[in-house]
Design an enzyme around this catalytic site. Structure first.
Site, PDB file in Angstrom:
ATOM      1  N   ASP A 104       1.238  -5.799   5.429  1.00 35.06           N
ATOM      2  CA  ASP A 104       0.481  -7.091   4.981  1.00 35.06           C
ATOM      3  C   ASP A 104       1.528  -7.924   4.071  1.00 35.06           C
ATOM      4  OD1 ASP A 104      -1.842  -6.192   6.131  1.00 35.06           O
ATOM      5  OD2 ASP A 104      -2.262  -5.216   4.279  1.00 35.06           O
TER       6      ASP A 104
HETATM    7  N1  URA Z   1      -2.330  -0.551   5.511  1.00 33.77           N
HETATM    8  C1  URA Z   1      -2.631  -1.808   4.546  1.00 33.77           C
HETATM    9  O1  URA Z   1      -3.970  -1.870   4.396  1.00 33.77           O
HETATM   10  N2  URA Z   1      -1.632  -2.525   4.650  1.00 33.77           N
HETATM   11  C2  URA Z   1      -0.541  -2.439   5.146  1.00 33.77           C
HETATM   12  O2  URA Z   1       0.129  -3.347   4.904  1.00 33.77           O
HETATM   13  C3  URA Z   1      -0.253  -1.064   5.750  1.00 33.77           C
HETATM   14  C4  URA Z   1      -1.127  -0.338   5.955  1.00 33.77           C
END
Ligand code: URA
Length: 234
Positions: A104
């Protein structure tokens, strides 16, 4: 491909670091178009055939595998509809490379980039259940019941998560630092799992994929994977 210095070409191809590549050139084991090049400053151009120890590397067909410590505030797609900064901009190689899977925008940590589509496919295919390790700072301190439900599987939107691991590393006032290990890679999965037990994520960092760990790599820094690391992942 624009002309690039031979030692940078070798380093970008993952043969060795820039400094070690200079050593290889000095040792006279690097040839371009059949001619030994043993001085610095030689530039390689499209169509040249580079050999190291008689193994041929064709420009443009080299597979590159890079690990990056992604800072928060970068997208892990090559293009972004809001023109936000991309992890691709942090890695200075001549080949066009793409992130392997996603982190993310707000998540930091280990992400791989490559121009090997086959590798990306295998690494991200659910059947391989690649282990991913995260360190999260979460709101509040989960109790035993919440930790157990996290481990057993949680209902998230329309699916139940596979068994995961969670352990508390540190407790603070109204916060906890936890290590989370999952084998899936659904969109925002860790955040959704933490939401589901009532302890939303405040900060999230991925520290390992399979046996590959971030180690000492600082935020924003990248390096080529070693042959051994690549073989283990594959
Ligand atoms: N899980 C998440 O919530 N975000 C990420 O970036 C990776 C795994």
């Amino acid at each position: 491909m624009e002309e690039i210095r031979l030692q940078k070409y070798l380093a970008d191809a993952g043969i060795a670091s820039r400094r070690k590549s200079e050593e290889l050139i000095n040792r006279g084991i690097v040839k371009v178009n059949g001619v030994i090049i043993n001085h610095m400053g030689f530039k390689v151009k499209e169509g040249d055939i580079v050999e190291v120890n008689d193994s041929v590397l064709h420009i443009g067909s080299n597979k590159i595998y890079v690990m990056l410590n992604k800072p928060a505030g970068y997208v892990s797609t090559s293009k972004d509809q809001f023109s936000r900064k991309s992890v691709v901009d942090l890695v200075d190689v001549n080949e066009r490379i793409y992130p392997v899977g996603r982190l993310d925008y707000d998540t930091s940590g280990l992400i791989l980039l490559t121009n090997d589509g086959d590798f990306t496919y295998k690494m991200t295919h659910p059947k391989h259940e690649m282990k991913k390790v995260y360190i999260a700072l979460i709101e509040g301190i989960p109790d035993e019941k919440q930790l157990t439900s996290f481990k057993n599987g949680l209902m998230i939107e329309d699916y139940i998560t596979s068994p995961a691991k969670i352990r508390i590393i540190n407790k603070y006032t109204n916060k906890a630092k936890v290590e989370i290990i999952i084998h899936e890679g659904k969109n925002r999965q860790v955040r959704k799992m933490c939401d589901a037990i009532g302890h939303p994520v405040l900060e999230l960092k991925r520290v390992a994929i399979g046996d590959l760990s971030l180690g000492e790599l600082k935020e924003g820094q990248w390096r080529h994977l070693t042959k051994e690391e690549l073989e283990k992942l594959k």
